[in-house]
Design a protein around this motif. Structure first.
Motif, PDB file in Angstrom:
ATOM      1  N   ALA A 286       0.839  -1.200   0.000  1.00 46.09           N
ATOM      2  CA  ALA A 286       0.000   0.000   0.000  1.00 46.09           C
ATOM      3  C   ALA A 286       0.878   1.255   0.000  1.00 46.09           C
ATOM      4  CB  ALA A 286      -0.939   0.007   1.198  1.00 46.09           C
ATOM      5  N   SER A 287       1.923   1.274   0.822  1.00 41.69           N
ATOM      6  CA  SER A 287       2.784   2.458   0.906  1.00 41.69           C
ATOM      7  C   SER A 287       3.558   2.686  -0.396  1.00 41.69           C
ATOM      8  CB  SER A 287       3.738   2.350   2.094  1.00 41.69           C
ATOM      9  OG  SER A 287       4.700   1.340   1.890  1.00 41.69           O
ATOM     10  N   ARG A 288       3.867   1.621  -1.117  1.00 41.15           N
ATOM     11  CA  ARG A 288       4.595   1.764  -2.382  1.00 41.15           C
ATOM     12  C   ARG A 288       3.718   2.297  -3.521  1.00 41.15           C
ATOM     13  NH1 ARG A 288       6.507  -3.345  -0.882  1.00 41.15           N
ATOM     14  NH2 ARG A 288       5.356  -4.272  -2.618  1.00 41.15           N
ATOM     15  N   CYS A 289       2.439   2.445  -3.295  1.00 43.86           N
ATOM     16  CA  CYS A 289       1.558   3.065  -4.288  1.00 43.86           C
ATOM     17  C   CYS A 289       1.692   4.586  -4.262  1.00 43.86           C
ATOM     18  CB  CYS A 289       0.107   2.658  -4.049  1.00 43.86           C
ATOM     19  SG  CYS A 289      -0.212   0.924  -4.460  1.00 43.86           S
ATOM     20  N   PHE A 290       2.446   5.105  -3.289  1.00 47.33           N
ATOM     21  CA  PHE A 290       2.698   6.534  -3.166  1.00 47.33           C
ATOM     22  C   PHE A 290       4.080   6.856  -3.717  1.00 47.33           C
ATOM     23  CE2 PHE A 290      -0.611   5.833  -0.138  1.00 47.33           C
ATOM     24  CZ  PHE A 290      -1.311   7.019  -0.058  1.00 47.33           C
ATOM     25  N   THR A 291       4.252   8.098  -4.164  1.00 48.14           N
ATOM     26  CA  THR A 291       5.590   8.548  -4.537  1.00 48.14           C
ATOM     27  C   THR A 291       6.444   8.555  -3.269  1.00 48.14           C
ATOM     28  OG1 THR A 291       5.014  10.877  -4.181  1.00 48.14           O
ATOM     29  CG2 THR A 291       4.723  10.010  -6.433  1.00 48.14           C
ATOM     30  N   PRO A 292       7.772   8.515  -3.404  1.00 48.26           N
ATOM     31  CA  PRO A 292       8.621   8.519  -2.203  1.00 48.26           C
ATOM     32  C   PRO A 292       8.334   9.688  -1.256  1.00 48.26           C
ATOM     33  CG  PRO A 292       9.930   7.926  -4.101  1.00 48.26           C
ATOM     34  CD  PRO A 292       8.572   8.344  -4.623  1.00 48.26           C
ATOM     35  N   ASP A 293       7.893  10.831  -1.811  1.00 51.46           N
ATOM     36  CA  ASP A 293       7.570  11.988  -0.971  1.00 51.46           C
ATOM     37  C   ASP A 293       6.064  12.247  -0.914  1.00 51.46           C
ATOM     38  OD1 ASP A 293       7.286  12.748  -3.611  1.00 51.46           O
ATOM     39  OD2 ASP A 293       8.212  14.712  -3.355  1.00 51.46           O
ATOM     40  N   GLY A 294       5.266  11.223  -1.222  1.00 49.12           N
ATOM     41  CA  GLY A 294       3.817  11.369  -1.250  1.00 49.12           C
ATOM     42  C   GLY A 294       3.242  11.764   0.103  1.00 49.12           C
ATOM     43  N   ILE A 295       2.072  12.401   0.051  1.00 46.16           N
ATOM     44  CA  ILE A 295       1.395  12.854   1.270  1.00 46.16           C
ATOM     45  C   ILE A 295       0.010  12.225   1.324  1.00 46.16           C
ATOM     46  CG2 ILE A 295       0.459  14.846   2.516  1.00 46.16           C
ATOM     47  CD1 ILE A 295       2.623  16.530   1.063  1.00 46.16           C
ATOM     48  N   TRP A 296      -0.315  11.655   2.479  1.00 48.28           N
ATOM     49  CA  TRP A 296      -1.640  11.088   2.721  1.00 48.28           C
ATOM     50  C   TRP A 296      -2.231  11.791   3.923  1.00 48.28           C
ATOM     51  CZ3 TRP A 296      -2.600   5.139   3.699  1.00 48.28           C
ATOM     52  CH2 TRP A 296      -3.978   4.892   3.704  1.00 48.28           C
TER      53      TRP A 296
ATOM     54  N   ARG B  25       0.653  11.045  -5.360  1.00 42.55           N
ATOM     55  CA  ARG B  25       1.493  12.110  -4.805  1.00 42.55           C
ATOM     56  C   ARG B  25       0.819  12.769  -3.608  1.00 42.55           C
ATOM     57  NH1 ARG B  25       3.800  16.697  -8.684  1.00 42.55           N
ATOM     58  NH2 ARG B  25       1.745  17.607  -8.444  1.00 42.55           N
ATOM     59  N   ARG B  26      -0.503  12.832  -3.638  1.00 43.99           N
ATOM     60  CA  ARG B  26      -1.260  13.385  -2.512  1.00 43.99           C
ATOM     61  C   ARG B  26      -2.639  12.752  -2.497  1.00 43.99           C
ATOM     62  NH1 ARG B  26      -5.032  17.206  -1.325  1.00 43.99           N
ATOM     63  NH2 ARG B  26      -5.227  17.838  -3.494  1.00 43.99           N
ATOM     64  N   LEU B  27      -3.046  12.296  -1.334  1.00 41.23           N
ATOM     65  CA  LEU B  27      -4.358  11.684  -1.161  1.00 41.23           C
ATOM     66  C   LEU B  27      -5.049  12.414  -0.020  1.00 41.23           C
ATOM     67  CD1 LEU B  27      -6.098   9.303  -2.231  1.00 41.23           C
ATOM     68  CD2 LEU B  27      -5.141   7.937  -0.374  1.00 41.23           C
ATOM     69  N   ASP B  28      -6.187  13.026  -0.318  1.00 47.09           N
ATOM     70  CA  ASP B  28      -6.856  13.868   0.671  1.00 47.09           C
ATOM     71  C   ASP B  28      -8.342  13.537   0.736  1.00 47.09           C
ATOM     72  OD1 ASP B  28      -7.510  15.826   2.476  1.00 47.09           O
ATOM     73  OD2 ASP B  28      -7.080  17.520   1.120  1.00 47.09           O
ATOM     74  N   PRO B  29      -8.729  12.580   1.600  1.00 48.29           N
ATOM     75  CA  PRO B  29     -10.155  12.282   1.764  1.00 48.29           C
ATOM     76  C   PRO B  29     -10.836  13.324   2.651  1.00 48.29           C
ATOM     77  CG  PRO B  29      -8.780  10.665   2.931  1.00 48.29           C
ATOM     78  CD  PRO B  29      -7.872  11.690   2.345  1.00 48.29           C
ATOM     79  N   ARG B  30     -11.983  13.762   2.217  1.00 43.21           N
ATOM     80  CA  ARG B  30     -12.798  14.696   3.003  1.00 43.21           C
ATOM     81  C   ARG B  30     -14.061  13.943   3.430  1.00 43.21           C
ATOM     82  NH1 ARG B  30      -9.995  19.637   2.789  1.00 43.21           N
ATOM     83  NH2 ARG B  30      -8.747  19.648   0.897  1.00 43.21           N
ATOM     84  N   ILE B  31     -14.133  13.639   4.697  1.00 45.82           N
ATOM     85  CA  ILE B  31     -15.236  12.827   5.208  1.00 45.82           C
ATOM     86  C   ILE B  31     -16.543  13.597   5.084  1.00 45.82           C
ATOM     87  CG2 ILE B  31     -16.192  11.683   7.244  1.00 45.82           C
ATOM     88  CD1 ILE B  31     -13.264  11.188   8.116  1.00 45.82           C
ATOM     89  N   THR B  32     -17.526  12.956   4.462  1.00 46.69           N
ATOM     90  CA  THR B  32     -18.843  13.565   4.316  1.00 46.69           C
ATOM     91  C   THR B  32     -19.856  12.941   5.276  1.00 46.69           C
ATOM     92  OG1 THR B  32     -19.310  12.084   2.469  1.00 46.69           O
ATOM     93  CG2 THR B  32     -18.481  14.257   1.925  1.00 46.69           C
ATOM     94  N   PHE B  33     -19.688  11.657   5.591  1.00 42.47           N
ATOM     95  CA  PHE B  33     -20.549  10.958   6.549  1.00 42.47           C
ATOM     96  C   PHE B  33     -19.674  10.025   7.374  1.00 42.47           C
ATOM     97  CE2 PHE B  33     -23.339  11.734   2.901  1.00 42.47           C
ATOM     98  CZ  PHE B  33     -24.424  12.362   3.516  1.00 42.47           C
ATOM     99  N   ALA B  34     -19.923   9.953   8.656  1.00 38.10           N
ATOM    100  CA  ALA B  34     -19.197   9.020   9.529  1.00 38.10           C
ATOM    101  C   ALA B  34     -20.190   8.442  10.528  1.00 38.10           C
ATOM    102  CB  ALA B  34     -18.067   9.723  10.267  1.00 38.10           C
ATOM    103  N   SER B  35     -19.996   7.164  10.853  1.00 38.45           N
ATOM    104  CA  SER B  35     -20.900   6.555  11.847  1.00 38.45           C
ATOM    105  C   SER B  35     -20.184   6.392  13.162  1.00 38.45           C
ATOM    106  CB  SER B  35     -21.408   5.214  11.362  1.00 38.45           C
ATOM    107  OG  SER B  35     -20.360   4.322  11.149  1.00 38.45           O
TER     108      SER B  35
END
Length: 145
Positions: free
Chosen positions: A35-45, A135-145
């Protein structure tokens, strides 16, 4: 010039989408290294209110997850919104099913209810080998239980 329906554009959409799906597939199977290798070496999650920088920090965070956590991430409505050379931006919906009963899950899991729905912004970059990575993954939560 590429048109919206050109073969090159569809190829990019498929490659970018597969990178995202590959990452969540590995995450759901507790293969945190993959999973971590799916990011660039300097990727941001952006994960859980914290920005994880680089593959090593992402891997370290994932390795702290409960050993009995069972998740399934469902990616929907994947849309390539921008593309310029070796950089692409995508948006998609993410539904997360989560269960942690303190023991390995018995399948099928009981009463699956979505734990979270998010709108996700994702930047990808193509490396020298032709692989698209996050390179960057930014989830914005719209609903949470």
């Amino acid at each position: 010039m590429e048109t919206m329906n050109s073969p090159e554009r569809w190829s990019l959409v498929i490659a970018a989408g597969q990178t995202v799906i590959r990452m969540y597939h590995a995450l759901d199977r507790s293969d945190y290294s993959r999973a971590s290798r799916c990011f660039t070496p300097d990727g941001i999650w952006e994960r859980g209110g914290n920005a994880l920088h680089g593959q090593q920090q992402i891997l370290a965070s994932l390795n702290q997850r409960s050993a009995t956590l069972f998740t399934r991430h469902c990616v929907t409505n994947f849309l390539l919104v921008e593309h310029s050379g070796s950089v692409a931006k995508a948006e998609f919906g993410l539904t997360v099913y989560r269960s942690d009963k303190g023991a390995p899950p018995m399948l099928p899991a009981d009463r699956a209810v979505a734990a979270m729905l998010a709108d996700v912004e994702c930047e990808l970059a193509c490396n020298d080998g032709g692989d698209w990575l996050i390179r960057r993954l930014d989830p914005r939560i719209t609903f949470a239980s």
